[in-house]
Design an enzyme around this catalytic site. Sequence first.
Site, PDB file in Angstrom:
ATOM      1  N   CYS A 239       0.836  -1.202   0.000  1.00  0.00           N
ATOM      2  CA  CYS A 239       0.000   0.000   0.000  1.00  0.00           C
ATOM      3  C   CYS A 239       0.872   1.253   0.000  1.00  0.00           C
ATOM      4  CB  CYS A 239      -0.959   0.023   1.174  1.00  0.00           C
ATOM      5  SG  CYS A 239      -2.235   1.294   0.976  1.00  0.00           S
ATOM      6  N   CYS A 417      -5.430   2.094  -5.118  1.00  0.00           N
ATOM      7  CA  CYS A 417      -5.016   2.746  -3.881  1.00  0.00           C
ATOM      8  C   CYS A 417      -5.979   3.882  -3.576  1.00  0.00           C
ATOM      9  CB  CYS A 417      -3.600   3.293  -4.016  1.00  0.00           C
ATOM     10  SG  CYS A 417      -2.988   4.067  -2.503  1.00  0.00           S
TER      11      CYS A 417
END
Length: 488
Positions: A239, A417
């Site tokens: 991430c 994301c």
Amino acid sequence: MRTQRSCSQETRQVSGNTGFLHGEHCSKHRTTGLLGINIEKAHTMAGQLHPQLLLSRQYCRVFSVINSQIHTSSRLAAKDHYKVLVLGGGSGGITMAARMKRKVGAQNVAIVEPSEVHYYQPIWTLVGAGAKSIASSGRPTSSVIPSGVTWVKSKVAEFDPKNNTVHTDSGKKISYDYLIVALGLELHYEKIKGLPEGFEHPKIGSNYSVKTVEKTWNALKNFKEGNALFTFPNTPVKCAGAPQKIMYLSDAFLRKTGKRSKANIVFNTSLPVIFGVKKYADALWEIVKKRDLNVNLRHNLIEVRADKQEAVFENLDKPGETEVYKYEMIHVTPPMGPPAVLKGSSLDDEGGWLDVNKNTLQHKTYANVFGIGDCTNLPTSKTAAAVAAQSAVLDRTVSRILKKQTPDKKYDGYTSCPLVTSYNTVILAEFDYDGQPLETFPVDQSKESRVMYHMKADIMPHLYWHGLLKGLWGGPGPYRTIMHMGMK
């Protein structure tokens, strides 16, 4: 006349110790559990509960627990070979176990995972900002492993792909027909001088660990005056947007509490860009300028002096040059790397990551080995969204291999994301292997959106627990096609 015990007494005996019927650490020849209950008798007990007891909801739950133990722990004790062996109980491992259960039957699938708790880690960004609780992010691992699939509660110690076997740290040797590696990655706080012991001090936190995420919130809510530092390491990370998400949330919190004028917010990243996809990077630079945030590229954290509230950064463009920052608050994103057990094995590439074909997720050397998620060398951002898309492709790949056919579905590198920019806005970045936007919705997703925030905070967790982990969610590809009327 037989004395009848209370419901609570019965329940404690049946469910007080997971796996007590069969003894999860026993050899495969053992026929009794930790309490000496014969396995065959346990089956009989489960089927012959007194009819009156079966009328009670309490005893229905007891029956369920007994059944659950019979259908999992017995195989754990009695079987050392599986048609499909899954390594890792994170998002990739659980979703593939669920998918493989439907393909080959639960009795033919096992999953190796040592952790007692499974966490939905994407929500930790909001936990670190005080918007969600840490309790909401975790559930017992036993509750997410597909029913009937065997849980080997151990760590992987060694690979032997030439002999189709895996060794665990408990000394168990498990053989397989097909192996799915989903071991995730490892955090290396220790590669930063002064950590992890520095977390014992206040004013420092990290959203990447369950042990330190609440420390981020403590540092933020107790902020008074000075530098608020946010870091991005000189390694691959999972991430990649998370290190700066907490910066935007901290900015929003300090504005809301009237402390923003006393804060100097700094994002020091080892990368040469603020984000890897230009469309979203341009949008983020606009936010940075508008909110008076300071971004320093090619700055890598190498030391934390927590007792002095100092952080030392190296300038990657000027070797040997370092700079010391005083801080009132610091959020640390740790260096990360492949699982140690993969490094130096015959399954890894030169960097230690699982070496798979980027289109099919099949291992480049061993045709019966596959990979998914953060442990692989797939050249895309390591996210849960990527795992979802990969799971649909890998499901198809394994199906074809089982039928002695050539894999025909290709993974395009899709990842996503949700860049949280405040307590009610998100920029939803979606892109492929080439860093090209691959957006699901027919709107400009580089714009901050309240709807996308709601998706991130409320809808995606539900989709994770009830879709992805059940093997029912393979990413938004089909919906993207519909949304764009077949154009994408």
